[in-house]
Design a protein around this motif. Structure first.
Motif, short mmCIF file in Angstrom:
data_model
loop_
_atom_site.label_atom_id
_atom_site.label_comp_id
_atom_site.label_asym_id
_atom_site.label_seq_id
_atom_site.Cartn_x
_atom_site.Cartn_y
_atom_site.Cartn_z
N SER A 41 0.85 -1.20 0.00
CA SER A 41 0.00 0.00 0.00
C SER A 41 0.88 1.24 0.00
CB SER A 41 -0.84 0.05 1.28
OG SER A 41 -1.85 -0.90 1.26
N THR A 47 -2.75 8.34 0.73
CA THR A 47 -3.87 8.33 -0.23
C THR A 47 -4.88 9.41 0.15
OG1 THR A 47 -3.46 5.98 -0.50
CG2 THR A 47 -5.49 6.82 -1.43
N GLU A 74 1.31 4.26 -4.17
CA GLU A 74 1.81 2.88 -4.19
C GLU A 74 3.04 2.74 -5.09
OE1 GLU A 74 -1.36 3.51 -3.62
OE2 GLU A 74 -1.95 2.11 -2.06
N ARG A 150 -10.98 2.45 -2.29
CA ARG A 150 -10.19 2.54 -1.07
C ARG A 150 -10.01 1.18 -0.41
NH1 ARG A 150 -9.00 7.52 0.85
NH2 ARG A 150 -7.26 6.29 1.69
N GLY A 151 -8.82 0.94 0.07
CA GLY A 151 -8.51 -0.35 0.67
C GLY A 151 -8.22 -1.43 -0.37
N GLY A 152 -8.08 -1.01 -1.64
CA GLY A 152 -8.00 -1.97 -2.75
C GLY A 152 -6.74 -2.81 -2.81
N SER A 153 -5.72 -2.48 -2.03
CA SER A 153 -4.50 -3.29 -2.10
C SER A 153 -4.74 -4.72 -1.62
CB SER A 153 -3.39 -2.67 -1.26
OG SER A 153 -3.08 -1.41 -1.76
N1 ASP Z 1 -3.68 3.21 -0.49
C1 ASP Z 1 -5.04 2.83 -0.79
C2 ASP Z 1 -5.98 3.37 0.27
O1 ASP Z 1 -5.55 3.98 1.22
C3 ASP Z 1 -5.20 1.35 -0.97
C4 ASP Z 1 -4.87 0.51 0.24
O2 ASP Z 1 -4.13 0.93 1.13
O3 ASP Z 1 -5.32 -0.64 0.28
O4 ASP Z 1 -7.17 3.20 0.14
#
Ligand code: ASP
Ligand code: ADP
Ligand code: MG
Length: 419
Positions: A41, A47, A74, A150-153
């Motif tokens: 991430s 982000t 990223e 968001r959170g896609g990693s």
């Molecule tokens: N950096 C991105 C986010 O904060 C993806 C991730 O961290 O999963 O949403």
């Protein structure tokens, strides 16, 4: 020898010192004789910072340009981790989304992965090189950068694990597993050694951000083994193969274990929704469709919906929730269609939270919802909307009461760890 995909979240990657610790964990995994790929991430907070720049530049931003900006976080961490691994004497290289390639559709800012051509990655891993892949990003059919929401990693990691046919996908984060609720909110939350895909899917979809929802549905479909564990471990910690994280398992595996099944698996809170009410809409067929049709076309997900019928006046109020991030766009769309829809006033409120209780035990037990309503009422917490599914009950409340509500429910369902 196993093939392992390791994913490190934002807190684990926040700064060169932490990246060095991550590199150490990765190196040890490789030295244990495994082939490894790493998905990373952006640094914690990065982000958000990039999203804010987009908002400042243009509140109604073009999602394709938004992706160009936010995918950069990223890119930085993947390069830095490859450099740090090289400094430790490992062979390592970064692979940007378009280089792998990770092919997605063109739904910018919430793209779906369509396929990953893993041939080059597999060859690189087999040659002893550590593949470092930026999470969150892909490439559209038109060759443009996309991001996965968001959170896609997490989803990138599971997709890479499926594509390279990994034996396991280890998700390293800042907590050492999945708990009965966010351990940062409730100190008495308990760590769950095993959670089923179905429960994790529901927990994630109602706001337990420890795993992104799509990553869980993808893992379920592709039968990827996911383990959630902490990257905040010292050099002498046992190897990941024996670390006591949380394993996401099938129903059969859970039944075969000696873990006792609780009625409620967990409680989640989500402050990322906003409530919109349209007042005095004509109570006629098609009125509701004229609201939700345009929202769906604009790719805005509506979650909870309530329609209050005012029978005597032939008018009704409709209340629904949308993601906070889409609120401005949703308001603009509905404002444009004010006459076509025929409402009187639009009231938007961002200060709400959705609290959900999840558990497959609900299927066979009555009274889960009434316990929830009673426990909240006893503390004077007002419920603004309710929605249910087979294994979940959610309520919308004032966001200021989030922590209190989660604690009260955790106790009401007897989930508190012994002191
Ligand atoms: N950096 C991105 C986010 O904060 C993806 C991730 O961290 O999963 O949403
Ligand atoms: P990462 O940056 O590693 O992706 P996230 O912040 O996305 O990490 O997810 C980890 C966070 O999820 C934890 O710090 C914790 O506060 C939160 N969380 C929410 N619900 C839970 C839960 N049920 N179990 C564990 N962590 C949870
Ligand atoms: Mg995350």
């Amino acid at each position: 020898m196993a093939r392992i995909v390791m994913k490190f979240g934002g807190t684990s990657m926040a700064g060169t010192e932490r990246i060095r610790r991550v590199a150490g964990i990765v190196k040890r995994q490789q030295e244990a004789g495994h082939e490894v790929a790493v998905v990373v991430s952006a640094m914690a907070g990065e982000t958000d910072r990039l999203v804010n720049f987009c908002r400042e530049a243009n509140a109604l931003y073009d999602p394709a340009e938004y992706d160009v900006v936010v995918a950069s976080g990223e890119q930085v961490t993947s390069g830095l981790l490859a450099l740090t691994l090289q400094a430790l004497g490992c062979k390592a290289r970064s692979w940007l989304g378009w280089q792998v390639p990770i092919n997605t559709d063109d739904a910018h800012a919430k793209a779906r992965i369509e396929d990953i051509d893993a041939e080059a990655l597999i060859a690189s891993m087999a040659s002893g090189e550590i593949a470092v892949i930026p999470g969150f990003q892909g490439v559209s059919p038109a060759g443009r950068v996309t991001t996965l929401g968001r959170g896609g990693s997490d989803t990138s990691a599971v997709a890479v694990a499926a594509a390279v046919k990994a034996d396991r996908c280890d998700i390293y984060t800042d907590v050492d597993g999945v708990y009965t609720t966010d351990p940062r909110i409730v100190a008495k939350a308990k760590k769950l050694p095993l959670v089923t895909y179905e429960e994790m899917l529901e927990l994630a979809s109602v706001g337990s951000k420890v795993l992104q929802t799509r990553s869980v549905s993808l893992a379920m479909k592709e039968k990827v083994r996911i383990q959630v564990l902490s990257s905040f471990i010292d050099e002498n910690a046992p190897a990941a193969d024996t670390l006591p994280g949380t394993m996401i398992v099938s129903d059969e595996e859970l039944e075969g274990s000696d873990m006792e099944r609780q009625l409620i698996t967990g409680i989640a809170a989500d402050k990322n929704e906003a409530k919109v009410t349209l007042t005095r809409i004509a109570d006629r067929p098609g009125a509701v469709a004229s609201i939700f049709g345009p929202l769906a076309e604009a790719n805005i997900n509506v979650d909870m919906i309530i329609q209050n019928i005012a029978k005597d006046k032939g008018e009704t109020d409709v209340t629904f929730t949308v993601p906070q991030a889409d609120l401005v766009r949703a308001q603009a769309l509905l404002e444009e269609r004010k006459d076509a829809i025929g409402y009187f006033r639009m009231i938007a409120e961002g200060n709400v939270a959705k609290i959900s209780v999840v558990g497959v035990g609900m299927r066979s037990h009555a009274g889960v919802a009434s316990t929830m309503f009673r426990a909240l009422a006893d503390r004077g917490i007002n419920i603004q909307a309710i929605s249910t599914s087979e294994i979940k009950v959610s309520v919308l409340i004032d966001a200021d009461e989030t922590e209190l509500a989660v604690r009260v429910l955790h106790t009401a369902y007897e989930l508190d760890a012994a002191a």
